[in-house]
Enzyme design. Structure first.
Site, PDB file in Angstrom:
ATOM      1  N   SER A   1      -5.527   3.489   7.027  1.00 16.64           N
ATOM      2  CA  SER A   1      -4.087   3.249   7.092  1.00 16.64           C
ATOM      3  C   SER A   1      -3.341   3.834   5.904  1.00 16.64           C
ATOM      4  O   SER A   1      -2.152   4.179   6.014  1.00 16.64           O
ATOM      5  CB  SER A   1      -3.809   1.745   7.180  1.00 16.64           C
ATOM      6  OG  SER A   1      -4.329   1.068   6.044  1.00 16.64           O
TER       7      SER A   1
ATOM      8  N   GLY B   1      -6.963   0.661   9.808  1.00 13.51           N
ATOM      9  CA  GLY B   1      -8.077  -0.234  10.100  1.00 13.51           C
ATOM     10  C   GLY B   1      -9.440   0.412  10.065  1.00 13.51           C
ATOM     11  O   GLY B   1     -10.461  -0.293  10.138  1.00 13.51           O
TER      12      GLY B   1
ATOM     13  N   ASN C   1     -11.526  -0.712   3.800  1.00 16.93           N
ATOM     14  CA  ASN C   1     -11.681  -1.702   4.873  1.00 16.93           C
ATOM     15  C   ASN C   1     -13.118  -2.210   4.966  1.00 16.93           C
ATOM     16  O   ASN C   1     -13.345  -3.347   5.394  1.00 16.93           O
ATOM     17  CB  ASN C   1     -11.231  -1.112   6.211  1.00 16.93           C
ATOM     18  CG  ASN C   1      -9.732  -0.910   6.262  1.00 16.93           C
ATOM     19  OD1 ASN C   1      -8.965  -1.740   5.788  1.00 16.93           O
ATOM     20  ND2 ASN C   1      -9.297   0.214   6.803  1.00 16.93           N
TER      21      ASN C   1
ATOM     22  N   ASP D   1       2.155  -4.867  -0.641  1.00 14.08           N
ATOM     23  CA  ASP D   1       1.187  -5.879  -0.219  1.00 14.08           C
ATOM     24  C   ASP D   1      -0.098  -5.793  -1.029  1.00 14.08           C
ATOM     25  O   ASP D   1      -1.114  -6.357  -0.644  1.00 14.08           O
ATOM     26  CB  ASP D   1       0.886  -5.748   1.274  1.00 14.08           C
ATOM     27  CG  ASP D   1       0.256  -4.396   1.624  1.00 14.08           C
ATOM     28  OD1 ASP D   1       0.151  -3.526   0.726  1.00 14.08           O
ATOM     29  OD2 ASP D   1      -0.124  -4.204   2.789  1.00 14.08           O
TER      30      ASP D   1
ATOM     31  N   HIS E   1      -1.130  -1.234   0.403  1.00 14.93           N
ATOM     32  CA  HIS E   1      -0.495  -0.057   0.984  1.00 14.93           C
ATOM     33  C   HIS E   1       0.651   0.438   0.107  1.00 14.93           C
ATOM     34  O   HIS E   1       1.326  -0.352  -0.554  1.00 14.93           O
ATOM     35  CB  HIS E   1       0.009  -0.378   2.393  1.00 14.93           C
ATOM     36  CG  HIS E   1      -1.077  -0.733   3.344  1.00 14.93           C
ATOM     37  ND1 HIS E   1      -1.433  -2.038   3.601  1.00 14.93           N
ATOM     38  CD2 HIS E   1      -1.898   0.046   4.095  1.00 14.93           C
ATOM     39  CE1 HIS E   1      -2.438  -2.060   4.471  1.00 14.93           C
ATOM     40  NE2 HIS E   1      -2.727  -0.801   4.793  1.00 14.93           N
TER      41      HIS E   1
END
Length: 444
Positions: free
Chosen positions: A266, A297, A327, A418, A421
């Site tokens: 992502s 993801g 991830n 966040d 990102h």
């Protein structure tokens, strides 16, 4: 719940029960030798424990027949709903438009599960009422700050509408080397996302038994190609892959030279969203294909699947920019050695399919606010291994992480809102920090 008991009798007649004969059925407890079975939930949680239902913003202890997780004053997803209905012998987790739904058993005092891990099994009955737009997974705690997860989206969707069925997982699915199961406070959790409704009954651990389910081998999962099967991705991940292949074919047919290809998750996909203005300033002139090969993801095995299924067909870039692995860390707390092996496998695949390309291998970007957080530390360990992949020739390792951090290693929400990102300004930081290495590889 008569229908559960009826199914249990049929399952027994069909020899679906565990080989030990210790598998209980809903409404029937105590089978097997004393000590062979540890009940976690049977017509209610075991003595000295309780049930909690939660979404990603709040949690609620379950007391009564129906509980809905309360919404905060300003919810992030106002339409989402997560709750549980409790019957005589089972509990049913229901969730709608949920990023995260959790139904778990917590104990007042930690349980010692060493007699059941890794040689035993986790068994329970499940009734999938609705899973067309959702997904589920199961978790077992493995000590303080430790939990292991088994995804179950595809099998759960196949079970929808078929009534109560027994599931038996080998405990090795929830066990890693050096895990300590001597003090487990959350012995079982059902997690969901998207929209679904699923019932759980008769949760228990058995010292031995015959599994009727399987799980990935955690030691090889990162290097075993697999599609991304998440409730939020399953409907668009495959079509996106096909669309990007079509774009590569169009470029090839038109004689458009793609000089740079970005591959990742992502964070790379963000170049076509938050980072799009920065992309236009820095990379549009190279006819770069980065907008297509970052998939939200993705783990290392998902990128590998895409590479092996035509993602690079018809392309002959000068440079491939690769960053993947966060991830693997965030979803699985994976061993850094295993994640690094997945990255290495992707490098090998790229070199095989693009023999003329140089690879700019980026360190996995920092995540979490503090440098001593568990996920940050795992990524740092992965990066230490990745640095050894630099061969001084066709593979160049580049760590630009300090460009995102303060002097003491803190990651600010002004850089990554966040703490994972990037915002538009951070994509500009990325582009500028990477530019010298990128130009060197383009000029080789």
């Amino acid at each position: 719940m008569t229908h559960i008991k009826q199914f249990a009798r049929l399952a027994l007649a069909a020899s679906v029960l565990l080989a030990t004969g210790a598998c209980t059925t809903a409404g029937k407890q105590g089978a097997g030798k004393q000590g062979d079975e540890l009940s976690i939930y049977a017509a209610g949680p075991r003595a000295g424990s309780h049930v909690v239902v939660a979404d990603f913003e709040a949690s609620q202890r379950v007391a009564g027949a129906s509980v809905l997780v309360p919404k905060p004053a300003v919810p992030k997803v106002a339409a989402s709903r997560v709750g549980v209905d409790v019957g005589q012998e089972a509990m049913t987790l229901h969730f709608k438009d949920a990023w995260y739904a959790n139904l778990r058993v917590e104990t007042d005092a930690p349980l010692d599960l060493r007699a059941y891990a890794p040689a035993g099994v986790l068994a329970f009955d499940m009734n999938v009422e609705d899973m067309a737009q959702g997904g589920v997974s199961f978790k077992v705690g493995c000590g303080k700050g430790c939990e292991r997860q088994v995804p179950f989206l595809v099998p759960a969707r196949a079970m929808a509408g078929k009534g109560w069925q027994p599931l038996v997982f080998p405990m090795r699915c929830f066990t890693r080397d050096r895990d300590d199961f001597s003090a487990v406070s959350t012995p079982f959790a059902l997690e969901g996302s998207g929209t679904g409704r699923v019932g759980i009954a008769q949760v228990r651990f058995l010292k031995s038994g015959t599994p009727n389910t399987s799980c990935p081998d955690y030691k090889t999962q990162s290097v075993t190609p697999e599609m991304l099967n998440q409730s939020w991705s399953i409907n668009h991940w495959g079509p996106r892959h096909e669309a990007k292949k079509a774009e590569a074919r169009r470029r090839n047919a038109a004689g458009e030279k793609t000089r740079i290809v970005f591959i990742g998750d992502s964070i790379t996909e963000g170049w076509e969203k938050t980072g799009a203005p920065v992309w236009q300033r820095h990379y549009a002139k190279y006819n770069a294909l980065g907008l297509g090969l970052g998939f939200g993801g993705d783990h290392t095995e998902n990128v590998l699947w895409r590479l092996q299924h035509g993602a690079l067909d018809g392309l002959d870039p000068k440079v491939v920019v690769l960053m993947v692995g966060t991830n693997n860390t965030g979803d699985r707390l994976e061993n850094p050695v295993t994640t690094a092996a997945g990255v290495r496998r992707n490098i090998d695949e790229i070199q095989q399919r693009l023999p003329n390309a140089n690879i700019l291998l980026l360190a996995i970007f920092p995540r979490d606010e503090k440098p001593d957080s568990q996920l940050r530390r795992i990524n740092d360990q992965v990066n230490a291994i990745l640095s050894g992949f630099d061969d001084g020739k066709r593979i160049a390792f580049l760590d630009i992480n300090q460009a995102f951090l303060t002097a003491d290693g803190t990651l600010s929400r002004e850089v990554m809102p966040d703490l994972l990102h990037l915002n538009e300004q951070s994509y500009e930081v990325w582009a500028r920090a990477m530019e010298p290495a990128l130009q060197r590889l383009l000029s080789q």
